[in-house]
Design an enzyme around this catalytic site. Structure first.
Site, PDB file in Angstrom:
ATOM      1  N   CYS A  22      61.032  88.010  35.469  1.00  0.00           N
ATOM      2  CA  CYS A  22      60.174  87.853  34.282  1.00  0.00           C
ATOM      3  C   CYS A  22      60.028  89.140  33.452  1.00  0.00           C
ATOM      4  O   CYS A  22      59.969  89.079  32.220  1.00  0.00           O
ATOM      5  CB  CYS A  22      58.812  87.306  34.685  1.00  0.00           C
ATOM      6  SG  CYS A  22      58.273  87.808  36.320  1.00  0.00           S
ATOM      7  N   HIS A  41      53.374  89.736  30.898  1.00  0.00           N
ATOM      8  CA  HIS A  41      53.961  91.006  31.360  1.00  0.00           C
ATOM      9  C   HIS A  41      54.186  91.901  30.140  1.00  0.00           C
ATOM     10  O   HIS A  41      54.790  91.471  29.144  1.00  0.00           O
ATOM     11  CB  HIS A  41      55.304  90.760  32.039  1.00  0.00           C
ATOM     12  CG  HIS A  41      55.212  90.171  33.417  1.00  0.00           C
ATOM     13  ND1 HIS A  41      54.020  89.908  34.058  1.00  0.00           N
ATOM     14  CD2 HIS A  41      56.195  89.816  34.289  1.00  0.00           C
ATOM     15  CE1 HIS A  41      54.283  89.409  35.260  1.00  0.00           C
ATOM     16  NE2 HIS A  41      55.588  89.340  35.423  1.00  0.00           N
TER      17      HIS A  41
HETATM   18  P1  NAP Z   1      54.578  80.389  44.589  1.00  0.00           P
HETATM   19  O1  NAP Z   1      53.387  80.159  43.749  1.00  0.00           O
HETATM   20  O2  NAP Z   1      54.432  81.120  45.877  1.00  0.00           O
HETATM   21  O3  NAP Z   1      55.288  78.957  44.891  1.00  0.00           O
HETATM   22  C1  NAP Z   1      56.341  78.824  45.808  1.00  0.00           C
HETATM   23  C2  NAP Z   1      56.823  77.378  45.890  1.00  0.00           C
HETATM   24  O4  NAP Z   1      57.878  77.308  46.878  1.00  0.00           O
HETATM   25  C3  NAP Z   1      55.745  76.378  46.352  1.00  0.00           C
HETATM   26  O5  NAP Z   1      55.897  75.154  45.689  1.00  0.00           O
HETATM   27  C4  NAP Z   1      56.045  76.201  47.844  1.00  0.00           C
HETATM   28  O6  NAP Z   1      55.645  74.921  48.347  1.00  0.00           O
HETATM   29  C5  NAP Z   1      57.565  76.291  47.838  1.00  0.00           C
HETATM   30  N1  NAP Z   1      58.046  76.661  49.162  1.00  0.00           N
HETATM   31  C6  NAP Z   1      57.674  77.710  49.931  1.00  0.00           C
HETATM   32  N2  NAP Z   1      58.321  77.672  51.122  1.00  0.00           N
HETATM   33  C7  NAP Z   1      59.092  76.569  51.112  1.00  0.00           C
HETATM   34  C8  NAP Z   1      60.000  75.975  52.043  1.00  0.00           C
HETATM   35  N3  NAP Z   1      60.216  76.511  53.256  1.00  0.00           N
HETATM   36  N4  NAP Z   1      60.662  74.844  51.677  1.00  0.00           N
HETATM   37  C9  NAP Z   1      60.451  74.285  50.458  1.00  0.00           C
HETATM   38  N5  NAP Z   1      59.597  74.786  49.531  1.00  0.00           N
HETATM   39  C10 NAP Z   1      58.937  75.932  49.849  1.00  0.00           C
HETATM   40  O7  NAP Z   1      55.714  81.213  43.796  1.00  0.00           O
HETATM   41  P2  NAP Z   1      55.993  81.290  42.202  1.00  0.00           P
HETATM   42  O8  NAP Z   1      55.328  82.462  41.605  1.00  0.00           O
HETATM   43  O9  NAP Z   1      55.775  79.943  41.609  1.00  0.00           O
HETATM   44  O10 NAP Z   1      57.538  81.657  42.184  1.00  0.00           O
HETATM   45  C11 NAP Z   1      58.570  80.700  42.430  1.00  0.00           C
HETATM   46  C12 NAP Z   1      59.924  81.369  42.244  1.00  0.00           C
HETATM   47  O11 NAP Z   1      60.042  81.802  40.881  1.00  0.00           O
HETATM   48  C13 NAP Z   1      60.109  82.624  43.115  1.00  0.00           C
HETATM   49  O12 NAP Z   1      61.455  82.695  43.535  1.00  0.00           O
HETATM   50  C14 NAP Z   1      59.754  83.769  42.151  1.00  0.00           C
HETATM   51  O13 NAP Z   1      60.332  84.976  42.503  1.00  0.00           O
HETATM   52  C15 NAP Z   1      60.299  83.216  40.833  1.00  0.00           C
HETATM   53  N6  NAP Z   1      59.674  83.734  39.608  1.00  0.00           N
HETATM   54  C16 NAP Z   1      58.305  83.749  39.457  1.00  0.00           C
HETATM   55  C17 NAP Z   1      57.754  84.199  38.250  1.00  0.00           C
HETATM   56  C18 NAP Z   1      56.265  84.226  38.009  1.00  0.00           C
HETATM   57  O14 NAP Z   1      55.855  84.714  36.938  1.00  0.00           O
HETATM   58  N7  NAP Z   1      55.418  83.738  38.904  1.00  0.00           N
HETATM   59  C19 NAP Z   1      58.592  84.608  37.221  1.00  0.00           C
HETATM   60  C20 NAP Z   1      59.982  84.571  37.381  1.00  0.00           C
HETATM   61  C21 NAP Z   1      60.506  84.117  38.587  1.00  0.00           C
HETATM   62  P3  NAP Z   1      54.282  74.690  49.215  1.00  0.00           P
HETATM   63  O15 NAP Z   1      53.134  74.691  48.231  1.00  0.00           O
HETATM   64  O16 NAP Z   1      54.497  73.386  49.837  1.00  0.00           O
HETATM   65  O17 NAP Z   1      54.192  75.840  50.186  1.00  0.00           O
END
Ligand code: NAP
Length: 357
Positions: A154, A247
């Site tokens: 991001c 950001h």
């Molecule tokens: P998050 O809030 O921690 O959400 C993670 C998701 O992954 C949840 O839906 C979780 O499901 C699922 N998950 C975790 N372990 C799993 C497993 N073993 N099998 C299947 N699903 C699983 O993270 P986030 O911030 O949304 O980020 C998601 C991705 O986008 C990451 O790779 C991150 O680096 C990337 N990203 C994030 C941002 C940002 O601004 N937040 C920006 C760019 C990229 P449960 O609820 O069931 O645990």
């Protein structure tokens, strides 16, 4: 009289319960081309109703039709949509996304796992839509009938928006970047409140090398079917700050020749991005907006510009160390994550790249 059939393409969101997953759900509500048909998450959530599995954050209500959807497992035998948006944690994204691509699905990924692979496009439609051509190599190399298309980290996305037109016009050879990244960038529940309230954390695991290499790849040129990364030297500092969304990145930029703030401003103001990105449902009217206000951009005031898809740049001034410095800011879970993937999917559809050449 029966309702007209819904002809929109069914899509799925993997990791639908997380911070980025929820952003996907909001952005796909009422989308003119895509219909959110399936949500999937971990085995902790699978089998439950979405309303029960997800702790909904943000200001708008959870869409009623999504609340009742059953959360599926992140497995191509359980999720049938041809377009799959992935907001999976990187610890599981590698295996899951490859399984979907192998099963013939188009995977639009937010995770870091495949971003730097030679045959995987890392795309911002306004900047490097032509990098989608890597899909031909990906299909040949991997024998997949589907494919993986990624969007960047991001913070890198916010930086690349002003850097792309400046690099095209003048050639950047040095870049110093310091980020101030919102807590929503760490997912949910993310950074403990006692670590971040009234504080700044000058460390985000693995972030600085990601910023440095992803910027070089996105600003790279396509040569003989591969991406030649931009050769500029980049030094990144990544900081977590107590901001909810948005950001901010401070950039000091050196060019191959002397460039003034006035030269840079002229280029930034004129830039509209690759026409391939114009007129797509998620394209903002302006991907990059220049503000002249002396104390902007600010997350609180500017994060929702262009429904979260516009990056605002300001404080463009001469720099005593390099040539020019400036500040850019954008919405990390929209332009920096879910909105970036949805725009990439729209570009794929519009450029007829849903299937192999
Ligand atoms: P998050 O809030 O921690 O959400 C993670 C998701 O992954 C949840 O839906 C979780 O499901 C699922 N998950 C975790 N372990 C799993 C497993 N073993 N099998 C299947 N699903 C699983 O993270 P986030 O911030 O949304 O980020 C998601 C991705 O986008 C990451 O790779 C991150 O680096 C990337 N990203 C994030 C941002 C940002 O601004 N937040 C920006 C760019 C990229 P449960 O609820 O069931 O645990």
């Amino acid at each position: 009289m029966s309702a007209a059939p819904d002809r929109r393409t069914p899509v799925a969101v993997l990791g639908a319960t997380g911070a980025v997953g929820q952003s996907f759900i909001r952005l796909l509500e009422g989308h003119p081309w895509f219909r959110l048909a399936e949500v999937a998450a971990s085995e902790r959530s699978a089998g439950k109703a979405y309303g029960e599995a997800a702790r909904w954050v943000g200001n708008s209500d959870m869409p009623a039709d999504i609340r009742a959807m059953t959360v599926r497992a992140c497995d191509p035998s359980d999720v049938t949509s041809g377009i799959v948006f992935s907001a999976l944690d990187s610890s599981v994204a590698g295996e899951a996304e490859a399984a979907f691509a192998r099963a013939g699905r188009m995977v639009l990924s937010n995770a870091k796992n495949f971003r730097m692979d030679d045959d995987v496009p890392l795309v911002i439609p306004e900047v490097n839509a032509d990098h989608l051509a890597l899909l031909d190599m990906q299909r040949k190399n991997r024998g997949w009938t589907g494919a993986i298309i990624t969007n960047a980290n991001c913070a890198s996305i916010m930086a690349v928006m002003p850097l792309a037109p400046l690099h095209a016009a003048f050639g950047i050879n040095r870049l110093f970047i310091a980020t101030m990244q919102a807590v929503s960038g760490a997912g949910y529940p993310g950074v403990p409140s006692l670590d971040i309230l009234g504080n700044v954390v000058p460390y985000i695991k693995d972030e600085e090398p990601k910023i440095e290499t992803e910027i070089q790849k996105m600003l790279g040129r396509r040569v003989n079917g591969r991406i030649e990364p931009a050769t500029m030297v980049i030094s990144a500092h990544a900081n977590r700050v107590p901001v909810e969304n948005g950001h901010t990145v401070c950039l000091s930029i050196g060019f191959e020749r002397r460039v003034s703030a006035a030269d840079a401003l002229e280029v930034l103001r004129a830039w509209r991005g690759d026409p391939a990105a114009h007129g797509l449902p998620s394209s903002p009217e302006r991907a990059l907006v220049v503000t002249d206000l002396p104390d902007r951009p600010q997350p609180r005031r500017d994060v929702d510009a262009g429904r979260g898809m516009t990056v605002t740049v300001g404080r463009v001034r001469d720099d005593a160390l390099f040539d020019v410095k400036m500040v850019a800011m954008g919405h990390n879970t929209i332009r920096g994550a879910a909105g970036a993937s949805v725009l990439n999917a729209e570009l794929l559809v519009a450029s007829d790249r849903m299937t192999g050449a």
